[in-house]
Design an enzyme around this catalytic site. Structure first.
Site, PDB file in Angstrom:
ATOM      1  N   ARG A 140      73.345  55.718  34.373  1.00  0.00           N
ATOM      2  CA  ARG A 140      74.883  55.288  33.982  1.00  0.00           C
ATOM      3  C   ARG A 140      75.279  56.614  33.852  1.00  0.00           C
ATOM      4  O   ARG A 140      75.153  57.310  32.789  1.00  0.00           O
ATOM      5  CB  ARG A 140      75.145  54.299  33.467  1.00  0.00           C
ATOM      6  CG  ARG A 140      74.668  54.207  31.714  1.00  0.00           C
ATOM      7  CD  ARG A 140      75.118  53.239  31.057  1.00  0.00           C
ATOM      8  NE  ARG A 140      74.929  53.489  29.695  1.00  0.00           N
ATOM      9  CZ  ARG A 140      75.000  52.307  28.672  1.00  0.00           C
ATOM     10  NH1 ARG A 140      75.343  51.290  29.198  1.00  0.00           N
ATOM     11  NH2 ARG A 140      74.818  52.582  27.495  1.00  0.00           N
ATOM     12  N   TRP A 157      78.929  41.047  22.844  1.00  0.00           N
ATOM     13  CA  TRP A 157      77.802  41.913  22.451  1.00  0.00           C
ATOM     14  C   TRP A 157      76.630  41.879  23.094  1.00  0.00           C
ATOM     15  O   TRP A 157      75.630  42.660  23.472  1.00  0.00           O
ATOM     16  CB  TRP A 157      77.666  42.129  20.870  1.00  0.00           C
ATOM     17  CG  TRP A 157      76.500  42.860  20.287  1.00  0.00           C
ATOM     18  CD1 TRP A 157      76.544  44.139  20.259  1.00  0.00           C
ATOM     19  CD2 TRP A 157      75.110  42.169  20.086  1.00  0.00           C
ATOM     20  NE1 TRP A 157      75.208  44.462  19.720  1.00  0.00           N
ATOM     21  CE2 TRP A 157      74.517  43.292  19.724  1.00  0.00           C
ATOM     22  CE3 TRP A 157      74.540  41.096  20.542  1.00  0.00           C
ATOM     23  CZ2 TRP A 157      73.165  43.372  19.829  1.00  0.00           C
ATOM     24  CZ3 TRP A 157      73.109  40.980  20.073  1.00  0.00           C
ATOM     25  CH2 TRP A 157      72.678  42.199  19.608  1.00  0.00           C
ATOM     26  N   ASP A 174      74.282  41.348  25.601  1.00  0.00           N
ATOM     27  CA  ASP A 174      74.374  41.290  27.222  1.00  0.00           C
ATOM     28  C   ASP A 174      73.516  40.505  27.851  1.00  0.00           C
ATOM     29  O   ASP A 174      73.745  40.389  29.295  1.00  0.00           O
ATOM     30  CB  ASP A 174      73.569  42.819  27.592  1.00  0.00           C
ATOM     31  CG  ASP A 174      74.270  44.047  27.346  1.00  0.00           C
ATOM     32  OD1 ASP A 174      75.496  43.894  27.429  1.00  0.00           O
ATOM     33  OD2 ASP A 174      73.668  45.196  27.141  1.00  0.00           O
ATOM     34  N   LYS A 184      63.353  41.435  22.792  1.00  0.00           N
ATOM     35  CA  LYS A 184      64.683  41.961  23.063  1.00  0.00           C
ATOM     36  C   LYS A 184      65.698  40.598  22.834  1.00  0.00           C
ATOM     37  O   LYS A 184      65.289  40.074  21.716  1.00  0.00           O
ATOM     38  CB  LYS A 184      64.928  42.262  24.756  1.00  0.00           C
ATOM     39  CG  LYS A 184      64.328  43.746  24.910  1.00  0.00           C
ATOM     40  CD  LYS A 184      64.645  44.135  26.207  1.00  0.00           C
ATOM     41  CE  LYS A 184      66.024  44.645  26.448  1.00  0.00           C
ATOM     42  NZ  LYS A 184      66.462  45.947  26.442  1.00  0.00           N
ATOM     43  N   THR A 206      70.295  54.155  20.353  1.00  0.00           N
ATOM     44  CA  THR A 206      70.302  52.761  20.189  1.00  0.00           C
ATOM     45  C   THR A 206      71.630  52.564  19.119  1.00  0.00           C
ATOM     46  O   THR A 206      71.611  53.594  18.180  1.00  0.00           O
ATOM     47  CB  THR A 206      69.036  52.019  19.685  1.00  0.00           C
ATOM     48  OG1 THR A 206      69.465  50.746  19.105  1.00  0.00           O
ATOM     49  CG2 THR A 206      68.311  52.844  18.800  1.00  0.00           C
ATOM     50  N   GLY A 207      72.293  51.321  19.111  1.00  0.00           N
ATOM     51  CA  GLY A 207      73.398  51.209  18.490  1.00  0.00           C
ATOM     52  C   GLY A 207      72.695  50.811  16.966  1.00  0.00           C
ATOM     53  O   GLY A 207      73.369  50.648  15.967  1.00  0.00           O
TER      54      GLY A 207
HETATM   55  C1  GLC Z   1      71.610  46.950  24.025  1.00  0.00           C
HETATM   56  C2  GLC Z   1      73.050  47.475  24.771  1.00  0.00           C
HETATM   57  C3  GLC Z   1      74.200  46.782  23.775  1.00  0.00           C
HETATM   58  C4  GLC Z   1      74.099  45.291  23.665  1.00  0.00           C
HETATM   59  C5  GLC Z   1      72.685  45.214  23.085  1.00  0.00           C
HETATM   60  C6  GLC Z   1      72.659  43.781  23.187  1.00  0.00           C
HETATM   61  O1  GLC Z   1      71.563  47.546  23.027  1.00  0.00           O
HETATM   62  O2  GLC Z   1      73.199  48.818  24.885  1.00  0.00           O
HETATM   63  O3  GLC Z   1      75.469  47.281  24.529  1.00  0.00           O
HETATM   64  O4  GLC Z   1      75.077  45.140  22.834  1.00  0.00           O
HETATM   65  O5  GLC Z   1      71.704  45.548  24.078  1.00  0.00           O
HETATM   66  O6  GLC Z   1      72.692  42.915  24.470  1.00  0.00           O
END
Ligand code: GLC
Length: 797
Positions: free
Chosen positions: A350, A487, A489, A632, A705-706
């Site tokens: 991306r 948030w 996905d 996940k 990662t966040g």
């Molecule tokens: C991944 C994505 C993030 C999303 C998270 C939860 O870390 O990068 O944007 O919020 O998954 O689905």
């Protein structure tokens, strides 16, 4: 098992066993010229994009190969090895090595049969090429004849995917040449004098400060048939055969040879980059003087350490200190700069910045580098469409005022993003708030910034538009619609299905707008936001609460997701933590829902995203079902959410709980269980497999990662309690009772603060007395006006 440790004085992670359970990586350079390197020298380099600017090959999922290899050979015995343990992989009872991953450099030391090697890999600050400083020392008693070979495998062309899968084309556009001190690779060289000269690319791999004894530009000749990087025939033979690539796979391989008297050393450098021949020559000349290298490495360290020094903590917990002072911070800068562009498991096809990810990433560095944060904030604001929604992906080539929007087919086909997310623009509120609070720069709100598609407005009005977007996309019961996702996905709640997480985000957005409006003395907006906050508060109360918890959402068929008694996914973490963060839940309810989280979701590696895992009872839009249970979004410990949980507990003053969650998922605290964790013990990953997986505790998706920024905020604002607002700094640490004292050094709006916190009675969160330079402050608040250039602050808990 432990494979390394933290050298906190040098800000390095030191790996003393090279056979780590996964490649443990570091980031060098910047996205302008990026290099990812593992502790065994595996990894790749790229110019501007990991996917579209790839200059050397790396094969995902394939034993960390290839990489930036330096081979050594004893020219008397013919024995050979590599300066990184792999790829040759000598027995570890004979081969000793240490890898020091530092801030912007990776240093590999090895000793084999009394020959010591030291290779330091780095990208000079601001440069767009890389340097491998090589030093070889004879630690034995007799002279040694040594050969050294440097090797990289060039891609046939910059597009990673084309290079991997379309060899019937890409192999035939590239060649290599030998140019005295370097291998020059050309791509599309016939276009050199044509109209489309921009198609020409040239890369070089050079040696400086040593003579070339032999060379090779053809990968197959370098390796030999049916051989691998671990036993290249040319290294075995002690000579490169001079073949250059024409229509096969290119490489850069250079050989230098020397006699080393006992106790003596040699030093030289390898250089790699995407440069034209003349520039490559200039670099080779420059690096003949290897003295330049020490200066550059020093400069890199100074650059990074100065940034990280803007917050230094000394708490009773070394894991916390190591992460906050160096590694979590460094990772925050890496995610801030690199977004999700390139790692050892993905390479950013991306071509831009994911909106929510980037706006969240900014939060991780605001307290360390507010100026850098400001630029990115403005950039992301300009990725907002004029109706207030945010572009899910802001392209690297972003051209504010002229971009297509998700409504346009061209945007969708260009980015692969079908439509709006419900949450994207709402992340701006906490991020802008944090920036304004850290800096006091409230005038930012009046700055005029373009919209992505057309027009421009003040930042304050951009924020109002973000609220409009949510208000214009309400679903059933008048709550914010889930749209393509919130948030999470993997949650398709749909155009009229609604998200409780987003409802709480929106509630928080109203609160932030009220704070801003008060400061701006904008009574109309204040009144409007207050009214909205009350109105939505009522709906949240009526629709989002069930018995003892906040539910996760309501589908368009009016099915409530995450309610008591649901056979699967009956408790969700985010709505509970966000009920506290948003200020919606009062203290008693906040504590009650977080107690529920502790009971239902907590595990030894952190709290699960939801539970039980989906297996048979997922609703249509619950894409998490696709993942194995405990993985996940399907009930793993999704580590970003631990940061919110830490923050929420800390906001409630429960420091013990906050640190408990922190340590459960803290990489450094897992240093001794590397086989379970797999990934680097010095960086956060995206998630950890939880109890429903046979591999509980295994972590995945390193570095980008966040988690990094969110946990950072949980620690800085939460546990350490550094909570600035527009007029000053509130100190409200939430620590375990066992922390009897700790110190923090913080740079705040140009002033230096030395903060000592004393907690002799073992409180978790309280303030008996706060003094600033000997003067007692009111409550736990330091008005900015009290601060001098240097300040001694003492907080008695
Ligand atoms: C991944 C994505 C993030 C999303 C998270 C939860 O870390 O990068 O944007 O919020 O998954 O689905």
């Amino acid at each position: 098992m432990q494979y390394g440790s933290f050298d906190s004085a040098k800000r390095e992670y030191v790996i003393d066993r090279p056979d780590t359970p996964a490649p443990w990586a570091n980031y060098l350079g910047s996205p302008a010229y990026g290099a990812i390197i593992s502790n065994n020298a595996g990894g790749y380099s790229f110019v501007k994009s990991g996917a579209a600017g790839r200059i050397i090959r790396y094969r995902f999922n394939e034993q960390d190969r290839p990489g930036r290899y330096v081979y050594l050979r004893d020219d008397e015995s013919g024995d050979y090895w590599s300066a990184s343990w792999q790829p040759v992989g000598k027995p570890l009872d004979q081969y000793k090595s240490i890898c020091r991953h530092g801030t912007g450099y990776t240093h590999l030391e090895a000793e084999y049969k009394e020959v010591r090697s030291e290779v330091c890999y780095y990208v000079p600050h601001g440069a767009d090429y890389e340097v491998w400083r090589v030093k070889i020392i004879n630690n034995g008693k007799k002279a040694r004849k040594i050969s050294c070979f440097g090797f990289v495998e060039f891609t046939c062309e910059s597009f990673y995917e084309q290079d991997q899968v379309n060899l019937q084309y890409t192999q035939f556009i590239t060649r290599t040449y030998f140019k005295d001190q370097f291998i020059l690779q050309t791509i599309n060289e016939n276009c050199l004098n044509a109209v489309n000269e921009s198609r020409v690319e040239t890369r070089f791999f050079a040696i400086a400060g040593a003579n070339v004894a032999s060379y090779c530009g053809d990968k197959a000749k370098f390796l030999g048939n049916y051989r691998d990087y671990g036993n290249p025939v040319s290294v075995e033979n002690g000579k490169l055969d001079g073949t250059l690539n024409y229509n096969l796979n290119p490489c850069g391989a250079l050989h230098t040879a020397f006699v080393l008297e006992n106790g003596k050393s040699v030093e030289f450098v390898f250089l790699l980059g995407q440069k034209r021949e003349t520039e490559a020559r200039e670099l080779v000349t420059r690096y003949k003087d290897v003295g330049i290298v020490e200066r550059e490495i020093d400069e890199l360290k100074k650059y990074w350490h100065a940034k990280l020094d803007n917050l230094k903590v000394t708490t009773p917990d070394d894991n916390f200190n190591n992460m906050i002072n160096t590694w979590n911070s460094y990772q925050c800068f890496i995610t801030f700069a690199w977004s999700r562009a390139a790692s050892l498991i993905y390479c950013g096809q991306r071509n831009g910045y994911g909106y929510r990810d980037t706006v969240q990433d900014i939060q991780g560095i605001i307290h360390l580098d507010p100026e850098a944060a400001l630029d990115k904030i403005k950039f992301m604001i300009s990725g907002q469409v004029s109706h207030g929604g945010a572009l899910p992906l802001v392209k690297y080539s972003h051209n504010p005022g002229h971009e297509d929007k998700p409504e346009d087919q061209s945007y969708r086909s260009g980015t692969g993003h079908p439509t709006y997310r419900a949450d994207d623009a709402l992340w701006l509120f906490p991020t802008v708030w944090k920036y304004v609070a850290e800096t006091g720069n409230i005038t930012l709100l009046d700055e005029v910034i373009p919209y992505a598609d057309s027009g421009e407005d003040t930042l304050f009005n951009h924020l109002k538009k973000a609220i409009d977007f949510s208000l214009n996309h309400l679903g059933i019961h008048g709550l914010p619609a889930g749209l393509h996702a919130d948030w999470n996905d993997c949650l398709r709640l749909g155009a009229s299905g609604v998200s409780v997480f987003v409802a709480l985000q929106l509630y928080y957005a109203f609160e932030i707008m009220i704070r801003f409006a008060k400061h701006k003395k904008d009574t109309a907006t204040e009144a409007q936001m207050t009214e909205l906050k009350t109105r939505f508060g009522k709906i949240i109360e009526e629709r989002c609460w069930d018995t003892d918890r906040f539910v996760r959402g309501i589908t368009e068929n009016d099915v409530v997701v995450g309610k008591p008694g649901d056979p699967e996914a009956s408790v969700w973490l985010n709505p509970q933590s966000w009920s506290v963060i948003s200020g919606f839940a009062d203290e008693a309810r906040g504590k009650a829902v977080l107690d529920l989280v502790h009971k239902e979701l907590n595990t030894k590696y952190g709290a699960r995203l939801m539970a039980p895992s989906y297996r048979r009872h997922a609703f249509d839009g619950a894409l998490a079902l696709l993942f194995n249970p405990g993985t996940k979004e399907n009930s793993s410990i999704f580590l970003q959410t631990q940061g919110w949980l830490v923050l929420a507990e800390a906001l409630l003053g429960r420091g013990g709980r906050a640190l408990e969650y922190y340590l459960e998922s803290c990489p450094s605290a897992q240093n001794g269980i590397a086989e379970t964790r797999l990934l680097e013990p010095y960086v956060y990953s995206q998630f950890t497999e939880s109890v429903d997986s046979p591999f509980e505790g295994r972590s995945h998706v390193h570095w980008l990662t966040g988690t990094a920024s969110t946990v950072m905020v949980g620690c800085v604002e939460g546990i350490l309690g550094l909570r600035p607002d527009i007029d000053g700094l509130r100190l409200s640490p939430a620590v375990p009772a066992s922390w009897k004292s700790f110190t923090m050094e913080k740079v705040f709006r140009g002033s230096k603060l030395k903060i000592k916190v004393n907690n002799p009675d073992g409180h978790e969160n309280s303030c008996k007395k706060l003094t600033v330079n000997g003067t007692v402050a009111e409550g736990n608040y330091i008005p900015a006006s009290m601060l001098k250039a240097e300040n001694e602050v003492v907080l008695e808990m």
